[in-house]
Design a protein around this motif. Sequence first.
Motif, PDB file in Angstrom:
ATOM      1  N   ASP A  88      55.902  34.107  71.829  1.00 37.75           N
ATOM      2  CA  ASP A  88      55.140  34.172  73.328  1.00 37.75           C
ATOM      3  C   ASP A  88      53.498  34.306  72.846  1.00 37.75           C
ATOM      4  OD1 ASP A  88      54.946  34.311  76.233  1.00 37.75           O
ATOM      5  OD2 ASP A  88      54.490  36.478  75.793  1.00 37.75           O
ATOM      6  N   MET A  89      53.128  35.315  71.882  1.00 36.10           N
ATOM      7  CA  MET A  89      52.083  35.889  71.501  1.00 36.10           C
ATOM      8  C   MET A  89      51.166  34.613  70.877  1.00 36.10           C
ATOM      9  SD  MET A  89      50.475  39.056  69.099  1.00 36.10           S
ATOM     10  CE  MET A  89      50.646  40.229  70.209  1.00 36.10           C
ATOM     11  N   CYS A  90      51.939  34.027  69.940  1.00 37.15           N
ATOM     12  CA  CYS A  90      51.423  32.998  69.159  1.00 37.15           C
ATOM     13  C   CYS A  90      50.994  31.791  70.077  1.00 37.15           C
ATOM     14  CB  CYS A  90      52.275  32.497  68.306  1.00 37.15           C
ATOM     15  SG  CYS A  90      51.838  31.305  67.214  1.00 37.15           S
ATOM     16  N   MET A  91      51.743  31.687  71.051  1.00 36.44           N
ATOM     17  CA  MET A  91      51.429  30.420  72.018  1.00 36.44           C
ATOM     18  C   MET A  91      50.218  30.684  72.911  1.00 36.44           C
ATOM     19  SD  MET A  91      55.082  28.941  72.907  1.00 36.44           S
ATOM     20  CE  MET A  91      54.257  27.432  74.165  1.00 36.44           C
ATOM     21  N   LYS A  92      50.262  31.920  73.115  1.00 36.22           N
ATOM     22  CA  LYS A  92      49.057  32.489  74.247  1.00 36.22           C
ATOM     23  C   LYS A  92      47.755  32.548  73.386  1.00 36.22           C
ATOM     24  CE  LYS A  92      51.654  35.450  77.368  1.00 36.22           C
ATOM     25  NZ  LYS A  92      52.025  36.700  77.864  1.00 36.22           N
ATOM     26  N   LEU A  93      47.948  33.109  72.073  1.00 35.48           N
ATOM     27  CA  LEU A  93      46.602  32.911  71.330  1.00 35.48           C
ATOM     28  C   LEU A  93      46.038  31.405  70.930  1.00 35.48           C
ATOM     29  CD1 LEU A  93      47.813  35.664  68.620  1.00 35.48           C
ATOM     30  CD2 LEU A  93      45.737  35.640  70.237  1.00 35.48           C
ATOM     31  N   ASN A  94      47.003  30.440  71.141  1.00 36.85           N
ATOM     32  CA  ASN A  94      46.282  29.157  70.571  1.00 36.85           C
ATOM     33  C   ASN A  94      46.594  28.152  71.857  1.00 36.85           C
ATOM     34  OD1 ASN A  94      46.191  29.452  67.567  1.00 36.85           O
ATOM     35  ND2 ASN A  94      48.292  30.241  68.132  1.00 36.85           N
ATOM     36  N   LYS A  95      46.460  28.770  72.849  1.00 38.38           N
ATOM     37  CA  LYS A  95      46.751  28.068  74.263  1.00 38.38           C
ATOM     38  C   LYS A  95      45.549  27.022  74.493  1.00 38.38           C
ATOM     39  CE  LYS A  95      47.909  28.240  79.095  1.00 38.38           C
ATOM     40  NZ  LYS A  95      48.420  28.922  80.188  1.00 38.38           N
ATOM     41  N   ASP A  96      44.516  27.772  74.485  1.00 35.40           N
ATOM     42  CA  ASP A  96      43.157  26.962  74.492  1.00 35.40           C
ATOM     43  C   ASP A  96      42.734  26.394  73.071  1.00 35.40           C
ATOM     44  OD1 ASP A  96      40.725  25.908  75.180  1.00 35.40           O
ATOM     45  OD2 ASP A  96      39.913  27.699  76.060  1.00 35.40           O
ATOM     46  N   LYS A  97      42.178  27.534  72.367  1.00 34.38           N
ATOM     47  CA  LYS A  97      41.895  27.019  70.877  1.00 34.38           C
ATOM     48  C   LYS A  97      41.756  28.417  70.324  1.00 34.38           C
ATOM     49  CE  LYS A  97      36.981  26.567  71.861  1.00 34.38           C
ATOM     50  NZ  LYS A  97      36.797  26.550  73.286  1.00 34.38           N
ATOM     51  N   SER A  98      41.827  28.489  69.137  1.00 31.04           N
ATOM     52  CA  SER A  98      41.490  29.409  68.096  1.00 31.04           C
ATOM     53  C   SER A  98      40.489  29.055  66.970  1.00 31.04           C
ATOM     54  CB  SER A  98      42.852  30.123  67.429  1.00 31.04           C
ATOM     55  OG  SER A  98      43.707  30.319  68.469  1.00 31.04           O
ATOM     56  N   ILE A  99      39.361  29.559  67.144  1.00 33.78           N
ATOM     57  CA  ILE A  99      38.247  29.167  66.185  1.00 33.78           C
ATOM     58  C   ILE A  99      37.784  30.273  65.412  1.00 33.78           C
ATOM     59  CG2 ILE A  99      37.594  27.444  67.734  1.00 33.78           C
ATOM     60  CD1 ILE A  99      35.195  28.806  68.659  1.00 33.78           C
ATOM     61  N   LEU A 100      37.029  30.203  64.326  1.00 31.84           N
ATOM     62  CA  LEU A 100      36.174  31.053  63.449  1.00 31.84           C
ATOM     63  C   LEU A 100      34.941  30.889  63.573  1.00 31.84           C
ATOM     64  CD1 LEU A 100      36.931  33.228  61.436  1.00 31.84           C
ATOM     65  CD2 LEU A 100      36.846  31.606  59.496  1.00 31.84           C
ATOM     66  N   ASP A 101      34.216  31.841  64.323  1.00 34.12           N
ATOM     67  CA  ASP A 101      32.777  31.683  64.779  1.00 34.12           C
ATOM     68  C   ASP A 101      31.825  32.680  64.150  1.00 34.12           C
ATOM     69  OD1 ASP A 101      30.542  30.943  66.106  1.00 34.12           O
ATOM     70  OD2 ASP A 101      31.153  31.291  68.060  1.00 34.12           O
ATOM     71  N   SER A 102      31.071  32.254  63.236  1.00 33.90           N
ATOM     72  CA  SER A 102      30.055  33.242  62.663  1.00 33.90           C
ATOM     73  C   SER A 102      28.981  33.654  63.584  1.00 33.90           C
ATOM     74  CB  SER A 102      29.603  32.686  61.420  1.00 33.90           C
ATOM     75  OG  SER A 102      28.997  31.630  61.650  1.00 33.90           O
ATOM     76  N   GLY A 103      28.643  32.886  64.563  1.00 38.95           N
ATOM     77  CA  GLY A 103      27.730  32.954  65.642  1.00 38.95           C
ATOM     78  C   GLY A 103      28.247  33.968  66.643  1.00 38.95           C
ATOM     79  N   THR A 104      29.438  34.263  66.976  1.00 39.72           N
ATOM     80  CA  THR A 104      29.974  35.305  67.696  1.00 39.72           C
ATOM     81  C   THR A 104      30.030  36.467  67.179  1.00 39.72           C
ATOM     82  OG1 THR A 104      31.008  33.816  68.869  1.00 39.72           O
ATOM     83  CG2 THR A 104      31.883  36.007  69.253  1.00 39.72           C
ATOM     84  N   THR A 105      29.866  37.803  67.811  1.00 38.47           N
ATOM     85  CA  THR A 105      29.985  39.064  67.087  1.00 38.47           C
ATOM     86  C   THR A 105      31.347  39.507  67.100  1.00 38.47           C
ATOM     87  OG1 THR A 105      27.716  39.689  68.006  1.00 38.47           O
ATOM     88  CG2 THR A 105      28.954  41.609  67.294  1.00 38.47           C
ATOM     89  N   SER A 106      31.925  39.773  68.421  1.00 44.68           N
ATOM     90  CA  SER A 106      33.372  40.372  68.492  1.00 44.68           C
ATOM     91  C   SER A 106      34.447  39.360  68.199  1.00 44.68           C
ATOM     92  CB  SER A 106      33.208  40.694  69.996  1.00 44.68           C
ATOM     93  OG  SER A 106      32.293  41.585  70.249  1.00 44.68           O
ATOM     94  N   ILE A 107      35.486  39.775  68.283  1.00 47.72           N
ATOM     95  CA  ILE A 107      36.930  39.322  67.995  1.00 47.72           C
ATOM     96  C   ILE A 107      37.284  39.085  69.364  1.00 47.72           C
ATOM     97  CG2 ILE A 107      39.376  39.258  67.519  1.00 47.72           C
ATOM     98  CD1 ILE A 107      38.220  41.252  64.997  1.00 47.72           C
ATOM     99  N   ARG A 108      37.336  38.032  69.939  1.00 47.50           N
ATOM    100  CA  ARG A 108      37.690  37.743  71.499  1.00 47.50           C
ATOM    101  C   ARG A 108      38.944  37.452  71.616  1.00 47.50           C
ATOM    102  NH1 ARG A 108      33.734  33.339  73.044  1.00 47.50           N
ATOM    103  NH2 ARG A 108      32.074  35.078  72.732  1.00 47.50           N
TER     104      ARG A 108
END
Length: 484
Positions: A249-269
Motif C-alpha cells: 500500500d505504501m509503495c503504490m502511494k509513493l509511486n502513484k503520481d511519480k517519484s523523482i530525484l530533484d536536485s532543484g528541490t530542497t525538501s523530501i516531499r
Amino acid sequence: MQKTSLSYFFVLLIVSVTSCEEYNLYGDAGQAYAFEIDIGHPKQKLNVIIDTGSTTLAIAAYPRKDNNKYFYPGNSTTIYNSITKIESKYYQGTWVGHLVSDFVTFPSLPLIPEVRCDIALISKSHKFFMNGSGWQGLLGLAYLSVGARSDGVIVGSWLDSVERSLNRPMSFQFKLCGVESPNNATHYGKFEMIADSSRSNEVIYRTPILRKRWYEIGVLSVRAFTKLPNSSFDKSNDTLKDNNTIDKDMCMKLNKDKSILDSGTTSIRLPDEIFTKVVNVLRNAAQTANMLIWDEFWYHGEATCWPEPQEWSLPSIAIDLLSTDSDNEYFTLEIPPQNFMRVMTARNNSMSGRVSEFCYKLGLEAGGQETVLGYTAMEGLEVLFNRSAGWIGWKPSNCGPNARVTGPYNISSSLISLCELTEPVPDVAVSIKAAQWTLCVISIVAAAVLIYLLAPCIKVYLIRPLPRTQQISLSQTSLVEEEA
C-alpha cells in the motif's frame, strides 16, 4: 548582494584549502546548489543552480528588486535571437521569456568544451527567484521530453549540446556536503561531468531510471526508524531491517503520481498520508527527549529557533529504492536528522556581532500525491546520474552528514509487480547497437539464402558449353571417323 557573493567565496576558499579538494557548488539556506557559468562573447559571469527536475537552461535577462545581476543579451556579439516566446511552470514559481542561442561554458569544468546551445532568457517571473538568492538562473539536467516548449518548438538542453560536441554520452555526479559547520547556513559541494564508461565500477548501489523524462525512480518505502528492543538488527551492516518486507500500500502511494530525484528541490516531499506518519514518529521522539518544538514546525513548515546550535538525537529516515541488479532486490538510504533538521539562519547579535540565534526548518513536506527526493536526501552521499544506461548510482561521501547506503535486501516476489511500477527503460545506446547488429545478422542470413537459391543458375551460367564453332565440329568429326 556583493556581501553575499564574498561570503560564498570565502567559504569555498576555506573548504578547498582545508580539504585539498576543489568544490564548485555553493548555496544559501534553502536555495539549492549553484555554480558559475559564462555566457556569450565577451563572457558574462552568472550563477545557476543545478536542477535535475527540469531540462532548460534558463537565465534572468531583467533586473529584480533583490538582485541587479542578470544577462545583457545586447552585450553579446555571438547571440542568435529569436522571437519565439516560451514559458515554464514549476512546482513553485513560473517564468516567461524568449528563446536565444549563444555560447556557454563552465569555468569549473575545464574538460567540457564551450558549446552553443539554446537558452531561455527570462523576462518576467513569479515566485521563481527567491528573495536574496545568489543565483540568476538554473541549469536543467533532465531529459529533453520535459524541456520548455512553445508552439511546437522544444528548447534544446545544454547537456545534449555537450554530447553532440563530444560525440559520446556523458554522465554527471553530485557530491553535496551540506553546511560546513552548525554555525553556518551556507552549504557547498562538487559537480562534475564524466564519460559514461568511466567510474561505473566505483558505484556501490544502483537504482534504475524507470522513465527518461525527469529522473523517475522506484521509491519503495519511506519511514522513520530507531533501534527498538523487539526489532531485528543486522550486525553485518549495522542497520535496522524490517524483516525484509515492503508494504504494498505504501509503495503504490509513493509511486502513484511519480517519484523523482530533484536536485532543484530542497525538501523530501511525500504523499500527505505518508508524510503525516513519518512526522508523527519524529514528533513523538522529540517529545520523549523533552524537546519543546511546536506543531507548526512539524506540520506547517515554520522555523524554530534556539540560542545554541542543536545536536539532534532524533530517528533517521530510511528510504528504500529499487535495485538494478534484480527485480526482487532493493537497498536503503539512511538519512540522519542532521539532513532534514535544516539550519536556515544563524542570526548575529547587532551589538556584539556574535551568533545569538540558530533557526531550523524541517526538510520534509507534504506533496499531495507525488514523491520528490530533494537534495536533503542526497547530502552526505555521492550520486552518479548515468543518463544513457538508465541508472543512478549511490555511495557514501567523504564530506557532509553521516548518511549511509545499506543493503542489498531481497524479498520473495517481484517489486515491479508488487508496487505496479513502470518497467525500467532500456539502455538507448545499447538498444541502438543491438538493432544495428541484428540488422547486420539479418542481412548476412538473407544474402546467404539468396546465394543458395541462385547457386544453380550461377552454376549453369559458369559451366554451360561454349558456342559451337567450325573448328570444334571438325575435331568431333575426326574423332568419330577415327573410331569408325
